[in-house]
Write an enzyme that holds these catalytic residues in place. Structure first.
Site, mmCIF file in Angstrom:
data_model
loop_
_atom_site.group_PDB
_atom_site.id
_atom_site.type_symbol
_atom_site.label_atom_id
_atom_site.label_comp_id
_atom_site.label_asym_id
_atom_site.label_seq_id
_atom_site.Cartn_x
_atom_site.Cartn_y
_atom_site.Cartn_z
ATOM 1 N N HIS A 62 0.858 -1.492 0.198
ATOM 2 C CA HIS A 62 0.287 0.003 0.025
ATOM 3 C C HIS A 62 0.893 1.158 -0.004
ATOM 4 O O HIS A 62 1.817 1.730 0.846
ATOM 5 C CB HIS A 62 -1.007 0.002 1.445
ATOM 6 N N VAL A 185 3.182 -20.380 23.115
ATOM 7 C CA VAL A 185 3.742 -18.980 24.913
ATOM 8 C C VAL A 185 2.641 -19.280 25.621
ATOM 9 O O VAL A 185 1.216 -18.994 25.424
ATOM 10 C CB VAL A 185 4.007 -17.702 24.318
ATOM 11 N N LYS A 277 -16.960 -1.602 2.865
ATOM 12 C CA LYS A 277 -15.766 -1.428 2.025
ATOM 13 C C LYS A 277 -15.620 -1.766 0.981
ATOM 14 O O LYS A 277 -15.690 -1.769 0.114
ATOM 15 C CB LYS A 277 -15.200 -1.724 2.718
ATOM 16 N N ILE A 362 -2.037 -4.594 14.140
ATOM 17 C CA ILE A 362 -1.698 -4.470 12.524
ATOM 18 C C ILE A 362 -3.103 -4.859 11.898
ATOM 19 O O ILE A 362 -2.605 -6.259 11.755
ATOM 20 C CB ILE A 362 0.069 -5.510 12.749
ATOM 21 N N SER A 364 -5.144 -4.247 8.837
ATOM 22 C CA SER A 364 -5.111 -4.917 7.120
ATOM 23 C C SER A 364 -4.192 -4.095 6.702
ATOM 24 O O SER A 364 -4.016 -4.390 5.230
ATOM 25 C CB SER A 364 -6.162 -4.436 6.413
ATOM 26 N N CYS A 432 0.814 -26.641 -13.492
ATOM 27 C CA CYS A 432 0.006 -25.930 -13.326
ATOM 28 C C CYS A 432 1.117 -24.406 -12.554
ATOM 29 O O CYS A 432 0.379 -23.144 -13.307
ATOM 30 C CB CYS A 432 -1.681 -25.233 -12.173
ATOM 31 N N CYS A 472 0.634 -32.912 -9.655
ATOM 32 C CA CYS A 472 2.014 -32.879 -9.208
ATOM 33 C C CYS A 472 1.536 -33.283 -7.673
ATOM 34 O O CYS A 472 2.656 -33.705 -7.177
ATOM 35 C CB CYS A 472 2.108 -31.770 -9.433
HETATM 36 C C1 LIG Z 1 -7.791 -10.042 4.448
HETATM 37 C C2 LIG Z 1 -7.446 -9.900 4.611
HETATM 38 C C3 LIG Z 1 -5.980 -8.532 3.990
HETATM 39 C C4 LIG Z 1 -5.037 -7.897 3.801
HETATM 40 N N1 LIG Z 1 -4.848 -7.264 3.205
HETATM 41 C C5 LIG Z 1 -3.335 -6.508 3.283
HETATM 42 C C6 LIG Z 1 -2.625 -6.031 1.961
HETATM 43 O O1 LIG Z 1 -3.154 -6.125 0.712
HETATM 44 N N2 LIG Z 1 -1.222 -5.403 2.583
HETATM 45 C C7 LIG Z 1 -0.992 -5.347 3.621
HETATM 46 O O2 LIG Z 1 -0.245 -4.601 3.689
HETATM 47 N N3 LIG Z 1 -1.426 -5.828 4.763
HETATM 48 C C8 LIG Z 1 -2.491 -6.408 4.282
HETATM 49 N N4 LIG Z 1 -3.633 -6.717 5.482
HETATM 50 C C9 LIG Z 1 -3.082 -7.456 7.031
HETATM 51 C C10 LIG Z 1 -1.879 -8.141 7.032
HETATM 52 O O3 LIG Z 1 -1.640 -9.323 6.393
HETATM 53 C C11 LIG Z 1 -1.614 -8.437 8.720
HETATM 54 O O4 LIG Z 1 -1.599 -6.932 9.054
HETATM 55 C C12 LIG Z 1 -0.179 -9.323 9.132
HETATM 56 O O5 LIG Z 1 0.109 -10.330 8.368
HETATM 57 C C13 LIG Z 1 -0.279 -8.969 10.763
HETATM 58 O O6 LIG Z 1 0.937 -9.223 10.942
HETATM 59 P P1 LIG Z 1 1.501 -10.095 12.424
HETATM 60 O O7 LIG Z 1 3.633 -10.500 12.382
HETATM 61 O O8 LIG Z 1 1.027 -8.751 13.119
HETATM 62 O O9 LIG Z 1 0.264 -10.882 12.457
HETATM 63 P P2 LIG Z 1 0.356 -13.143 12.356
HETATM 64 O O10 LIG Z 1 0.441 -12.791 10.633
HETATM 65 O O11 LIG Z 1 -0.907 -13.297 12.263
HETATM 66 O O12 LIG Z 1 1.338 -13.251 13.334
HETATM 67 C C14 LIG Z 1 0.957 -13.403 14.352
HETATM 68 C C15 LIG Z 1 1.727 -14.790 14.510
HETATM 69 O O13 LIG Z 1 2.297 -14.785 16.157
HETATM 70 C C16 LIG Z 1 1.855 -16.409 16.177
HETATM 71 N N5 LIG Z 1 1.177 -16.148 17.814
HETATM 72 C C17 LIG Z 1 0.639 -16.197 18.703
HETATM 73 N N6 LIG Z 1 -0.420 -16.308 19.970
HETATM 74 C C18 LIG Z 1 0.637 -17.007 20.198
HETATM 75 C C19 LIG Z 1 1.800 -17.276 21.486
HETATM 76 N N7 LIG Z 1 0.872 -17.050 22.591
HETATM 77 N N8 LIG Z 1 3.532 -18.083 21.041
HETATM 78 C C20 LIG Z 1 3.328 -18.497 19.871
HETATM 79 N N9 LIG Z 1 2.811 -17.834 18.809
HETATM 80 C C21 LIG Z 1 2.011 -17.344 19.391
HETATM 81 C C22 LIG Z 1 0.085 -16.767 15.640
HETATM 82 O O14 LIG Z 1 0.811 -18.139 15.221
HETATM 83 C C23 LIG Z 1 0.663 -16.115 13.767
HETATM 84 O O15 LIG Z 1 1.754 -16.725 13.194
HETATM 85 C C24 LIG Z 1 -4.522 -8.315 5.327
HETATM 86 C C25 LIG Z 1 -5.434 -8.726 6.519
HETATM 87 C C26 LIG Z 1 -5.907 -9.755 5.592
HETATM 88 C C27 LIG Z 1 -6.660 -10.632 7.155
#
Ligand SMILES: Cc1cc2nc3c(=O)[nH]c(=O)nc-3n(C[C@H](O)[C@H](O)[C@H](O)COP(=O)(O)OP(=O)(O)OC[C@H]3O[C@@H](n4cnc5c(N)ncnc54)[C@H](O)[C@@H]3O)c2cc1C
Ligand SMILES: Cc1cc2nc3c(=O)[nH]c(=O)nc-3n(C[C@H](O)[C@H](O)[C@H](O)COP(=O)(O)OP(=O)(O)OC[C@H]3O[C@@H](n4cnc5c(N)ncnc54)[C@H](O)[C@@H]3O)c2cc1C
Lengths: 490, 407
Positions: A62, A185, A277, A362, A364, A432, A472
């Site tokens: 973005h 955790v 949206k 964090i 979208s 594919c 595959c």
């Molecule tokens: C439908 C959708 C569309 C989106 N489109 C975009 C986009 O186009 N562009 C963009 O920039 N962003 C987009 N986002 C947002 C983006 O995907 C997220 O903001 C980002 O992936 C968040 O990353 P994160 O590391 O915070 O969370 P996550 O990827 O959820 O990582 C958190 C991790 O913490 C782990 N965890 C949780 N609790 C524990 C615990 N107690 N102990 C150990 N591990 C734990 C989980 O297993 C997970 O792997 C979108 C999100 C969605 C849902």
């Protein structure tokens, strides 16, 4: 280089532990690793990095043109985009600057465009402009009838979310971060509280956080919560309180066949209105077309299933936007959960007396903002830790080169030079997606190898195409299991 | 750098159709005939169909495939395995990738024999989670018969057509209990004997009719499927494996990338009675033009196309135009589906979306009836319906599309 998936954990305490190996946690671990030879752990509940929300989004880099001006999110998205675009180019993460059109389908949406343009300006984004119906049509000949105009945002790009997370994790691990997978955790016993309430400067309190996981206890002086959807729960474990509650907002998506790619040139974004949206249609760097996401507020943080109504609703909306898209085959359907909170901004809070930082909400934009979030968080950590952690010396992060999963850059099967050096790159296994034996092998012996076939798919695209394994599937599984399943290399 | 080569006939796909064509072409002196096959072994789908019922002599799929390969090699056709045709560089030039590098092969005639696949769960838009344990028959057969992989403990098979029963027998061979066959239709689409044996045999498998799999359940591994019956009732069937069978679609990527027009019904290249597509020099046969017919039908087409390829190599004549043949609902598709002047069609094959009882098939053009024929049995979805081709001489070459409908 240490990646562990089972067995006991090191007993020696870490200086900093990041909980959650999503795109945000991995970016933070990488940023930390690039500073100083600290002892750093990255701890993840799942068997792979990027296995939560970070694997299931719309993959847009973005510009932040529509963020809330002045918010932390607006700033970090803007900076993050710049940082990630440069990093992607350096690391072989595919990015395509296709640009976006926010298409107005009715008078209300048309009337909203000028204020969106203003918002873009307020977010320091100056390339956006409003275009008329004729220009919209010439830019998108397959668009449905009735588009009245659009806001053009040329800076919006598409990116590979999988290799982004993986690149961060790979660099972090190579720079000495310990990545512990299958390590949820479950309990945290905090370091002793300072005696004086409100006294924040306590860099020399002894003791560590003790993180209880099914694989044992991890001790760490500083703790960073990047647990995505579970960031509020971890706050409760550490602080006994929290500044926010995460409400998962599900987004279901449909991935259309690569043969649909020529139907669309831009990311077609909805114009946000009071009525909600709407959904977008976007090309992907893999050469497919995405339709979605839905926006459903739920309370189950594991509800990543797609639903009949959700998919039917998307198809109805997609038919309006790009009618011929619906005639194409569907390659995949999936859903991701945004970590929405009651606040309209990221929830990044430092609790210095606890040597604890929460990186939550964090929602979208986290993929885009990840590198800027990491810089910001490491800044907060430096402030909080003071002399306790020396973050002044910038260490050396070896540049990383990711396997290219993008269609707009040469893939191994197209490269005579590569095949000449190693015929495994000329041996296509997944037809594919045109994934070769060489790429699958490379992924299986990589720094952060896949723990499952899905993990292998995110690293290579194998089995992710229109046949979903009809041709595959068994062969790919054979290669995977031949390497000892979840990573013989470990 | 691509190595440039020329051949007379380039066949894409070494399944029954492509191999039979190559054998016949080579035998009839069509010049250099080369078959490209992207898999490590030639033979197409029969390679992994362990059961009998191929060809006429009760041979198994692998034996059948082997015979076809031998026959093609025996008369001098080149069969190159592990080589994928990835795209086009010109009307009759294909780019390929293989372990020996990249090539650009230009031919005087190209024959597309790329076969068909089953639609997987995603393409059927089945909602739910994305667990492991979800198969198509193609993947299942390869997992069991080519690699001896572990499948699961208890399976549900989606579909009740011949291929579904093949999935059932593969599962049994792998020691997987089958909880049920589930079909949206009102009955099984196989012979009564086969359906009864499956239902009442040693490990009797219930057939659930009038139901669809409405949702996949389970995280990590499949834990069950939710069925929705036509009357709205829902039920959960516990299982760790589900096999989506049938619902074939031609593997038409190469055809489309080459601008070859498709038929809206079959979604494969539109072909005439001589298997000519709308693109001069490009022919198509087998399940790529009608998914799916038995292997012997595909091979038969391979043999027949040899003659038309030979004619093209000789006189370079291609019909300037052809009239489309369209199937009206509830008919799903018809093939061949282009009617070119002076091109006989021995018979047409059709599919229906609804059960039809002794239907009358009516062929019309410009409101004029060209042919009418009663099918003397009940036809179910996924079963072949055949229509005689004697009427094609009466088609007005300048007229509008010919339609086949249920009268
Ligand atoms: C439908 C959708 C569309 C989106 N489109 C975009 C986009 O186009 N562009 C963009 O920039 N962003 C987009 N986002 C947002 C983006 O995907 C997220 O903001 C980002 O992936 C968040 O990353 P994160 O590391 O915070 O969370 P996550 O990827 O959820 O990582 C958190 C991790 O913490 C782990 N965890 C949780 N609790 C524990 C615990 N107690 N102990 C150990 N591990 C734990 C989980 O297993 C997970 O792997 C979108 C999100 C969605 C849902
Ligand atoms: C699960 C299943 C069970 C079946 N059981 C029976 C049965 O019991 N009896 C029976 O008579 N029939 C059966 N059939 C049908 C039979 O297999 C088909 O009719 C027959 O295989 C069709 O032959 P074909 O040559 O058209 O296609 P295929 O056999 O599908 O062969 C096509 C070949 O083309 C290759 N190819 C495709 N694209 C490219 C490319 N770009 N470059 C290089 N190579 C390419 C493929 O790898 C494949 O080998 C079954 C089919 C299926 C799917």
């Amino acid at each position: 280089m240490t990646v562990t998936t089972r067995g006991p954990l090191p007993s020696e305490p870490y200086d900093v532990t990041v909980v959650g190996a999503g795109v945000v946690g991995c970016a933070i671990a990488r940023e930390l690793a690039g500073h100083h030879p600290l002892r750093i752990a990255l701890v993840e509940a799942s068997g792979d990095v990027g296995d939560g929300t970070s694997k299931a989004n719309t993959a847009i880099l973005h510009t932040g043109f529509d963020a809330v001006p002045g918010s932390l999110e607006a700033r970090l998205v803007r900076e993050g985009r710049r940082l990630l675009a440069a990093y992607a180019a350096e690391s072989g993460i595919p990015v395509e600057p296709v640009g976006a059109l926010l298409v107005a389908w009715d008078e209300e949406q048309l009337a909203a465009l000028p204020s969106l343009l203003k918002k873009a300006e307020a977010n320091d984004y100056h390339e956006a402009r409003i275009i008329g119906a004729a220009e919209v049509r010439s830019g998108e000949p397959h668009l449905g009838e009735g588009a009245l105009g659009a806001l053009e945002v040329p800076g919006e790009s598409i990116i590979c979310p999988w290799t982004t997370t993986l690149a961060y994790a790979t660099q972090a691990v190579r720079a000495g971060v310990d990545l512990h997978l299958n390590c949820k955790v479950e309990e945290v016993s905090a370091p002793p509280q300072p005696d004086v309430p409100g006294h924040h400067e306590q860099p020399d309190i002894p003791g560590h956080h003790e993180l209880t996981t099914p694989r044992g206890v991890i001790r760490t002086r500083h703790l960073i919560n990047a647990a995505g959807l579970h960031a509020d729960a971890l706050d409760q474990l550490v602080l006994g309180r929290g500044e926010f509650t995460v409400t998962p907002r599900r987004g279901q998506l449909i991935v259309f066949d690569k043969l649909a790619r020529d139907l669309v040139n831009h990311i077609l974004l909805p114009v946000p209105t009071a009525l909600g949206k709407g959904v977008l249609v976007s090309p992907t760097v893999y050469g497919n077309v995405l339709l979605g996401p839905t926006a459903e507020d739920l309370d189950d943080k594991t509800a990543t299933a797609t639903t009949r109504d959700g998919l039917a609703g998307l198809r109805a909306k997609g038919r309006r936007i790009l009618p011929s898209l619906l005639d194409e085959e569907v390659t995949a359907v999936y859903a991701g959960l945004r970590a929405a909170t009651e606040h309209d901004d990221y929830q990044i809070h430092s609790t210095p007396e606890m040597r604890y930082i929460t990186v939550g909400g964090i929602r979208s934009t986290g993929l885009t903002a990840s590198m800027a979030i990491a810089e910001y968080v490491v800044g907060l950590l430096a402030d909080a830790a003071g002399p306790d952690l020396d973050l002044t010396v910038a260490g050396n992060l070896d540049p990383v080169r990711m396997p290219n999963l993008g269609e707009s850059f040469p893939r191994p099967y197209q490269r005579a030079d590569l095949i000449a050096t190693d015929s495994a790159y000329g041996s296509i296994v997944c037809h594919c997606e045109r994934v070769t034996r060489g790429e699958i092998r490379d992924a299986l012996i990589s720094t952060v190898p896949p723990g499952s076939l899905d993990g292998l798919r995110r690293r290579t695209r194998a089995r992710g195409g229109r046949c979903q394994g009809f041709y595959c599937g068994a062969a790919v599984r054979e290669l995977f299991e031949g390497w000892g399943g979840s990573g013989a290399a470990r | 750098m691509r190595r440039q080569r020329h051949v007379d006939v380039l066949v894409v796909g070494a399944g029954p159709a492509g191999l039979a064509a190559a054998a016949r072409l080579s035998a009839s002196g069509a010049g250099t005939v080369e078959v490209l096959e992207r898999e490590a072994r030639a033979g197409g789908v029969p390679r992994h169909c362990r059961h009998r019922g191929f060809g006429r002599w009760g041979v198994t799929g692998p034996q059948y495939a082997e015979n076809l390969v031998e026959a093609a090699l025996g008369v001098g056709a080149a069969v190159r395995t592990g080589v994928t045709a990835t795209g086009w560089d010109g009307p009759l030039s294909l780019d390929t990738t293989g372990p020996h590098g990249l090539e650009r092969i230009t031919a005087r005639a190209v024959l597309l024999a790329t076969g068909a696949r089953e639609r997987p769960r995603t393409a059927r838009l089945v909602p739910g989670t994305r667990p492991a344990g979800v198969f198509t028959t193609g993947e299942l057969q390869q997992a069991i018969h080519l690699y001896g992989q572990e499948i699961g403990g208890r399976a549900v098979v989606v579909g009740a057509e011949p291929v579904s029963y093949e999935a059932l027998s593969a599962l049994r061979r792998a020691g997987v209990r089958v909880a049920a066959l589930v079909t949206e239709e009102t009955r099984a689409q196989v012979g009564r004997a086969r359906a009864t044996t499956a239902r009442l045999g040693i490990a009797g498998v219930p057939l659930v009719t009038g139901a669809v799999v409405a949702e996949l359940l389970g995280r990590g591994r499949l834990s069950g499927v939710r069925l929705r019956h036509h009357d709205g009732r829902q039920a959960v069937l516990a299982c760790d494996t589900v096999v989506f069978t049938g619902d074939f679609i031609p593997d038409h990527e190469l055809a489309r990338r080459g601008g070859v027009s498709l038929d809206p019904g079959t979604r494969g290249p539109a072909v005439d009675g001589s298997f000519r597509t709308a693109s001069p020099g490009i022919f198509a046969v087998g399940n790529g033009v009608h998914a799916a017919e038995p292997a012997r039908v595909a091979a038969g087409e391979g043999e027949r196309v040899a003659e038309s390829v030979g004619a093209w190599l000789e006189d370079a004549a291609w019909p300037a135009q052809a009239v489309s043949l369209l199937a009206d609902a509830p008919l799903r598709w018809v093939a061949p589906n282009r009617l070119a002047p002076n091109t006989p069609v021995p018979r047409f094959v059709l599919r229906t979306t609804e059960p039809l009882f002794r239907p009358v098939l009516e062929v019309t053009q410009n409101g004029r009836r060209l042919h009418s024929e009663r099918v003397r049995r009940r036809v179910l979805p996924n079963q072949g319906v055949y229509l005689a081709g004697g009427w094609v001489g009466g088609v007005d070459a300048e007229g509008e599309a010919v339609r086949v409908a249920v009268g």
